[in-house]
Every structure is written in structure tokens, then in C-alpha cells.
Motif scaffolding. Structure first.
Motif, PDB file in Angstrom:
ATOM      1  N   LEU A  90       0.838  -1.188   0.000  1.00  9.96           N
ATOM      2  CA  LEU A  90       0.000   0.000   0.000  1.00  9.96           C
ATOM      3  C   LEU A  90       0.874   1.239   0.000  1.00  9.96           C
ATOM      4  CD1 LEU A  90      -2.592  -1.069   2.703  1.00  9.96           C
ATOM      5  CD2 LEU A  90      -2.887  -1.112   0.236  1.00  9.96           C
ATOM      6  N   LYS A  91       0.313   2.294  -0.524  1.00  8.82           N
ATOM      7  CA  LYS A  91       0.998   3.562  -0.535  1.00  8.82           C
ATOM      8  C   LYS A  91       0.983   4.116   0.885  1.00  8.82           C
ATOM      9  CE  LYS A  91       1.038   6.999  -4.075  1.00  8.82           C
ATOM     10  NZ  LYS A  91       0.250   7.825  -4.963  1.00  8.82           N
ATOM     11  N   SER A  92       2.126   4.557   1.353  1.00 10.98           N
ATOM     12  CA  SER A  92       2.184   5.079   2.717  1.00 10.98           C
ATOM     13  C   SER A  92       1.703   6.522   2.736  1.00 10.98           C
ATOM     14  CB  SER A  92       3.604   4.991   3.268  1.00 10.98           C
ATOM     15  OG  SER A  92       4.460   5.824   2.532  1.00 10.98           O
ATOM     16  N   LYS A  93       0.950   6.824   3.776  1.00 11.23           N
ATOM     17  CA  LYS A  93       0.448   8.175   3.939  1.00 11.23           C
ATOM     18  C   LYS A  93       0.902   8.662   5.300  1.00 11.23           C
ATOM     19  CE  LYS A  93      -3.794  10.824   3.810  1.00 11.23           C
ATOM     20  NZ  LYS A  93      -5.247  10.774   3.702  1.00 11.23           N
ATOM     21  N   ARG A  94       1.570   9.784   5.314  1.00 14.93           N
ATOM     22  CA  ARG A  94       2.086  10.310   6.564  1.00 14.93           C
ATOM     23  C   ARG A  94       0.999  11.083   7.283  1.00 14.93           C
ATOM     24  NH1 ARG A  94       7.972  12.461   4.593  1.00 14.93           N
ATOM     25  NH2 ARG A  94       8.743  10.416   3.994  1.00 14.93           N
ATOM     26  N   LEU A  95       0.734  10.663   8.474  1.00 16.00           N
ATOM     27  CA  LEU A  95      -0.274  11.329   9.287  1.00 16.00           C
ATOM     28  C   LEU A  95       0.395  11.965  10.494  1.00 16.00           C
ATOM     29  CD1 LEU A  95      -3.049   8.586   9.341  1.00 16.00           C
ATOM     30  CD2 LEU A  95      -3.015  10.656   7.982  1.00 16.00           C
ATOM     31  N   THR A  96      -0.042  13.131  10.810  1.00 17.37           N
ATOM     32  CA  THR A  96       0.450  13.770  12.022  1.00 17.37           C
ATOM     33  C   THR A  96      -0.571  13.509  13.119  1.00 17.37           C
ATOM     34  OG1 THR A  96      -0.635  15.846  11.444  1.00 17.37           O
ATOM     35  CG2 THR A  96       1.656  15.569  10.757  1.00 17.37           C
ATOM     36  N   THR A  97      -0.122  12.906  14.189  1.00 16.48           N
ATOM     37  CA  THR A  97      -1.029  12.608  15.282  1.00 16.48           C
ATOM     38  C   THR A  97      -0.945  13.707  16.324  1.00 16.48           C
ATOM     39  OG1 THR A  97       0.679  11.322  16.398  1.00 16.48           O
ATOM     40  CG2 THR A  97      -0.822  10.127  14.946  1.00 16.48           C
ATOM     41  N   ILE A  98      -2.094  14.112  16.764  1.00 23.36           N
ATOM     42  CA  ILE A  98      -2.185  15.131  17.799  1.00 23.36           C
ATOM     43  C   ILE A  98      -2.673  14.446  19.064  1.00 23.36           C
ATOM     44  CG2 ILE A  98      -3.303  17.264  18.516  1.00 23.36           C
ATOM     45  CD1 ILE A  98      -3.660  17.880  15.503  1.00 23.36           C
ATOM     46  N   LYS A  99      -1.874  14.508  20.103  1.00 22.87           N
ATOM     47  CA  LYS A  99      -2.243  13.866  21.353  1.00 22.87           C
ATOM     48  C   LYS A  99      -3.199  14.772  22.113  1.00 22.87           C
ATOM     49  CE  LYS A  99      -0.326  11.749  25.456  1.00 22.87           C
ATOM     50  NZ  LYS A  99       0.869  11.495  26.246  1.00 22.87           N
ATOM     51  N   THR A 100      -4.380  14.250  22.385  1.00 25.01           N
ATOM     52  CA  THR A 100      -5.359  15.039  23.127  1.00 25.01           C
ATOM     53  C   THR A 100      -5.164  14.814  24.617  1.00 25.01           C
ATOM     54  OG1 THR A 100      -6.967  13.252  22.986  1.00 25.01           O
ATOM     55  CG2 THR A 100      -7.062  14.954  21.292  1.00 25.01           C
TER      56      THR A 100
END
Length: 191
Positions: A36-46
Motif C-alpha cells: 500500500l501507498k504510505s500516507k504520513r499522518l500527524t497525530t495530535i495527542k489530546t
């Protein structure tokens, strides 16, 4: 069972008899090898605040004072009130006066030992029935234990929901308004 497009990606399939999905069907597990194509996600810690403490009048007043002081500082600096500044003011005030929510913020806080024991009994009856499917008594035991576990879970969930609704009604009777909490008036163009 699988689309033609992914047929070459299917590596292995197995039926898992011991998986408990509360059904008389067997779970089928398959291994796929897919690129699969990798998608960079930015995670925001709540960060969650312990809002249960707002029921105490001392803590509620301290929170209101923190929020008022922070908004007064913003007015003095003449910063336009955008979402990020409001968000930072509220979260900082909540951290100072309320603290963090650690173990009290479980999602399924209605699932107690009684529900757990009913689920274990259902699981044991299911395993006995799988070993001897021809036995009608074991099937009946499974049906009874499944109904018992389901009804206990529903009852506990309803009780917890009723407690939450009563709590909301009590808070509504107090008529605590966000504007009163912040201490400022909002004009009609911002609403």
C-alpha cells in the motif's frame, strides 16, 4: 470470498474454532501480502481534563477565575480572539485547576465484575457446545447464558446512562452558562 484483484495477494487462510464472536459461525482468518501507498499522518495527542471536579464549587470558581484572568491578559495584548488562543486559554486553565483525567475516564465504566462473570460463563458454555454440537442441552445452555449475558450488559448500560442523564439534569438546574463561567458577554455577530 476475495476480489479477483487481490487474489494474488492472498497468502494463507484458516478457520479459527476457538475465537469467541458470539455466533455459531467459525471465524476465518486470512493473511494478505499487499503493498500500500504510505500516507504520513500527524497525530495530535489530546489531553483530557478531569471535568468531574467541576461539580465542586471551589474548583469551579478556581477554573472560572483562571479563565477570566487569561482572557483579561489577551484583551490587554489586543489579540484577536481566534480559535487557537481560546483553545489554549481553556486547556491551560483546565490543567491548572482540574488536573488530568487518568483512570476515571474509561469509556465502558458500566462493564463490571458481574458482566465479566456472565461473559465468562457464556464463553465456557460455547466451548462445551463446540466440543459436542449434537448435544441439544449444551446448545440450550449456550442460548440461556448468551441471553443472560446480553440482558445484564443492557441493564448495566441503561443504569449508567440513567445516572449520566440525571447528572446532566442536575447541572442544567444549576443553569451554569459558559458566558457566566468565562465572565464575558459575547456579541450576536460571534454566535
Amino acid at each position: 470470498m476475495i476480489k479477483i484483484k487481490f487474489r494474488s495477494a492472498l497468502v494463507d487462510t484458516r478457520a479459527v474454532r476457538g475465537a469467541d464472536c458470539d455466533s455459531d459461525h467459525m471465524l476465518v482468518v486470512g493473511k494478505l501480502r499487499v503493498k500500500l501507498k504510505s500516507k504520513r499522518l500527524t497525530t495530535i495527542k489530546t489531553i483530557k481534563s478531569n471535568i468531574e471536579k467541576l461539580e465542586e464549587t471551589d474548583v469551579r470558581n478556581a477554573y472560572a477565575i483562571h479563565v477570566q484572568n487569561r482572557f483579561k491578559l489577551l484583551e490587554e495584548e489586543e489579540i484577536t480572539s481566534d480559535w487557537e488562543t481560546i483553545k489554549s486559554v481553556l486547556t491551560e486553565a483546565a490543567m491548572e485547576s482540574l488536573g488530568l483525567c487518568i483512570n476515571e475516564c474509561r469509556r465502558n465504566n458500566w462493564f463490571d465484575e458481574e458482566c465479566r462473570s456472565a461473559a465468562e460463563r457464556r464463553k465456557r458454555c460455547r466451548i462445551k457446545w463446540i466440543e459436542d454440537r449434537a448435544n441439544i442441552d449444551k446448545r440450550e445452555d449456550l442460548r440461556v447464558s448468551r441471553n443472560l449475558a446480553t440482558s445484564k450488559n443492557r441493564r448495566k448500560k441503561r443504569e449508567k446512562l440513567g445516572e449520566k442523564l440525571k447528572k446532566i439534569e442536575r447541572m442544567e438546574k444549576r443553569e451554569i452558562n459558559f458566558r457566566e463561567l468565562v465572565g464575558g458577554e459575547m456579541d450576536s455577530s460571534q454566535e
